[in-house]
Enzyme design. Structure first.
Site, PDB file in Angstrom:
ATOM      1  N   PHE A 228       0.857  -1.189   0.000  1.00 19.89           N
ATOM      2  CA  PHE A 228       0.000   0.000   0.000  1.00 19.89           C
ATOM      3  C   PHE A 228       0.901   1.250   0.000  1.00 19.89           C
ATOM      4  O   PHE A 228       0.744   2.147   0.813  1.00 19.89           O
ATOM      5  CB  PHE A 228      -0.943   0.015   1.201  1.00 19.89           C
ATOM      6  CG  PHE A 228      -1.711  -1.258   1.404  1.00 19.89           C
ATOM      7  CD1 PHE A 228      -2.897  -1.496   0.723  1.00 19.89           C
ATOM      8  CD2 PHE A 228      -1.243  -2.238   2.268  1.00 19.89           C
ATOM      9  CE1 PHE A 228      -3.609  -2.677   0.906  1.00 19.89           C
ATOM     10  CE2 PHE A 228      -1.946  -3.430   2.460  1.00 19.89           C
ATOM     11  CZ  PHE A 228      -3.136  -3.648   1.773  1.00 19.89           C
ATOM     12  N   ASP A 250       1.147  -1.003  -4.954  1.00 17.58           N
ATOM     13  CA  ASP A 250      -0.102  -0.268  -4.760  1.00 17.58           C
ATOM     14  C   ASP A 250      -1.007  -0.537  -5.950  1.00 17.58           C
ATOM     15  O   ASP A 250      -0.528  -0.718  -7.080  1.00 17.58           O
ATOM     16  CB  ASP A 250       0.148   1.232  -4.613  1.00 17.58           C
ATOM     17  CG  ASP A 250      -1.001   1.946  -3.911  1.00 17.58           C
ATOM     18  OD1 ASP A 250      -0.867   2.239  -2.708  1.00 17.58           O
ATOM     19  OD2 ASP A 250      -2.033   2.202  -4.570  1.00 17.58           O
ATOM     20  N   ASN A 277      -2.665  -5.504  -6.662  1.00 20.30           N
ATOM     21  CA  ASN A 277      -3.470  -5.582  -5.451  1.00 20.30           C
ATOM     22  C   ASN A 277      -2.561  -6.053  -4.316  1.00 20.30           C
ATOM     23  O   ASN A 277      -2.007  -7.158  -4.366  1.00 20.30           O
ATOM     24  CB  ASN A 277      -4.623  -6.562  -5.666  1.00 20.30           C
ATOM     25  CG  ASN A 277      -5.553  -6.646  -4.476  1.00 20.30           C
ATOM     26  OD1 ASN A 277      -5.115  -6.874  -3.350  1.00 20.30           O
ATOM     27  ND2 ASN A 277      -6.833  -6.463  -4.716  1.00 20.30           N
ATOM     28  N   ALA A 278      -2.390  -5.205  -3.296  1.00 21.58           N
ATOM     29  CA  ALA A 278      -1.447  -5.525  -2.217  1.00 21.58           C
ATOM     30  C   ALA A 278      -1.851  -6.781  -1.458  1.00 21.58           C
ATOM     31  O   ALA A 278      -0.982  -7.549  -1.015  1.00 21.58           O
ATOM     32  CB  ALA A 278      -1.332  -4.334  -1.264  1.00 21.58           C
ATOM     33  N   ASP A 298       0.901   0.049   5.270  1.00 21.54           N
ATOM     34  CA  ASP A 298       0.233   1.334   5.512  1.00 21.54           C
ATOM     35  C   ASP A 298      -1.016   1.431   4.631  1.00 21.54           C
ATOM     36  O   ASP A 298      -1.076   2.229   3.688  1.00 21.54           O
ATOM     37  CB  ASP A 298       1.194   2.489   5.211  1.00 21.54           C
ATOM     38  CG  ASP A 298       0.588   3.853   5.554  1.00 21.54           C
ATOM     39  OD1 ASP A 298      -0.298   3.905   6.432  1.00 21.54           O
ATOM     40  OD2 ASP A 298       0.985   4.852   4.922  1.00 21.54           O
ATOM     41  N   CYS A 338      -5.185   3.638  10.055  1.00 15.07           N
ATOM     42  CA  CYS A 338      -5.714   5.005  10.176  1.00 15.07           C
ATOM     43  C   CYS A 338      -7.222   4.987  10.401  1.00 15.07           C
ATOM     44  O   CYS A 338      -7.893   6.011  10.226  1.00 15.07           O
ATOM     45  CB  CYS A 338      -5.355   5.838   8.939  1.00 15.07           C
ATOM     46  SG  CYS A 338      -6.024   5.185   7.392  1.00 15.07           S
TER      47      CYS A 338
END
Length: 394
Positions: A228, A250, A277-278, A298, A338
């Site tokens: 990501f 990413d 696609n991570a 992340d 996050c």
């Protein structure tokens, strides 16, 4: 005008406990009695017994119908008041960060300016106005920003969904000067090209800058994966500080293209960025066994409501499980969330469960969060949304 300054009306709290009385700057629509007041106006809030609570913006169209500006009964909420708040916020960053090239100047409620975001990128400022009540004071805010920073331009990013809920148009526009985008910034000795017009958020994830720096300090001589990766901030910082090799992944091809440009701008030849696609990359790569010495996870927020936390936990566990499996003994995992609705305790549990399933021992070395330019309010847990764990994998 009276001893409490100008207000357009008043609101009264209903009987019962209220977060606003414990330090929170929000009151939800169902917590108050209110008359037919104009959305976006400055109003006075009182307890059920008439005791003064504060002044703030009122907007019945929003679930958060009252946003606190001040608890000082004598404050007059006018253009000069907003200028002072902007000046105080900017001064705090300058005192703490010195001449940093890019940082958050105003962080909404944490700076007593609910709904206002201001980010500095070299010669440019990017503004987000997310509260209807700010509209009459925008000119004052812009004039103060110009006086403090003398920017080449101030650009408003108005394309965020929350503006619709506030009754604001979703349009981008120049508020001052001329546009420079993309713009070069320097962060942790890394040159970054930031797209202010079309990049995510205001162009760059400024809140992670101290965690990128910490990752760089741990990267020398290590083989690194950065899942990501967005425009490459973590991976490029690792490479700049001596990583043997870096691969970034990413799904956003535009972000990957910008990451490749950033690598070239820094002369970092040991870095490779892939559009993929991570989740898929982590799964396939981890099936090959441990290969890396430092892993970075992340991802974007996996949940933005309480209703989807269970699914988010599964997603976070999956990527951390795969990330742990990819690391050699003695490897370092830097993993972030996050998502506010994912608590720090829940995030630690996710890493614990991922380590158990991976049959590896994981030690948490540091629990980190957002940078100094993203302050948090003790009464508003929502303002501490970023969790970053630095882990040792054996």
């Amino acid at each position: 005008m009276n001893r409490r300054g100008f207000v357009a009306g008043s609101l009264r709290l209903k009987t019962g406990p209220h977060r606003v009385l414990e330090g929170a700057p929000w009151v939800y629509r169902g917590e108050m009695y209110h008359a037919d007041l104009t959305p976006g106006t400055v109003v006075e809030l009182t307890e059920v017994n008439g005791r003064f609570v504060g002044k703030g913006f009122f907007n019945p169209a929003s679930l958060i119908a009252f946003r606190l500006l001040t608890r000082d009964v004598h404050d007059v909420i006018d253009g000069a008041w907003f200028r002072r708040r902007v000046r105080d916020a900017a001064q705090m960053r300058q005192d703490l960060l010195g001449h940093k090239d890019a940082y958050r100047v105003v962080n909404s409620e944490a700076d007593q300016l609910p709904g206002l975001i201001v980010d500095k990128y070299g010669p440019m400022l990017v503004v987000e106005i997310l509260s209807l009540g700010l509209v009459p004071f925008t000119a004052d805010i812009v004039e103060e920003l110009v006086a403090i920073f003398q920017p080449q331009g101030i650009y408003e990013r108005g394309d965020v969904p929350v503006r619709t809920k506030e009754g604001l148009p979703r349009t981008n526009r120049m508020l001052f000067g001329t546009m420079v985008s993309p713009v070069h910034i320097i962060e942790n000795d890394v040159v970054m090209l930031v797209d202010l017009a079309d990049g995510q958020k205001t162009g760059h994830f400024l809140d992670q800058y101290p965690n990128r720096r910490r990752t760089g300090e741990l990267a020398a001589g290590r083989r690194v994966f950065d899942a990501f990766c967005h425009t490459g901030g973590f991976g490029l910082t690792a490479a700049k500080h001596g990583a043997q090799s870096v691969i970034g992944i990413d799904i956003d091809e535009n972000a990957v293209a910008r990451a490749q440009e950033n690598a070239a701008a820094n002369g970092l030849n040991q870095v490779e960025f892939l559009t993929a696609n991570a989740f898929d990359w982590l799964r396939k790569e981890s099936e090959k066994g441990p290969q890396y010495d430092l892993g970075i996870l992340d991802p974007p927020a996996f949940t933005k409501s309480k209703d989807t936390v269970a699914g988010a936990i599964r997603g976070y566990k999956e990527i951390n499980l795969r990330g742990i499996k990819l690391l050699k003994p003695g490897g370092i995992l830097v993993t972030s969330s996050c998502s506010y609705h994912m608590s720090e305790a829940q995030f630690i549990e996710v890493v614990r469960d991922a380590a158990k399933d991976a049959k590896r021992v994981v030690k948490i070395l540091e629990i980190r969060g957002q940078g100094l330019d993203h302050p948090m309010l003790p009464g508003l847990p929502e303002s501490r949304y970023l969790k970053c764990l630095v882990c040792y994998v054996s």
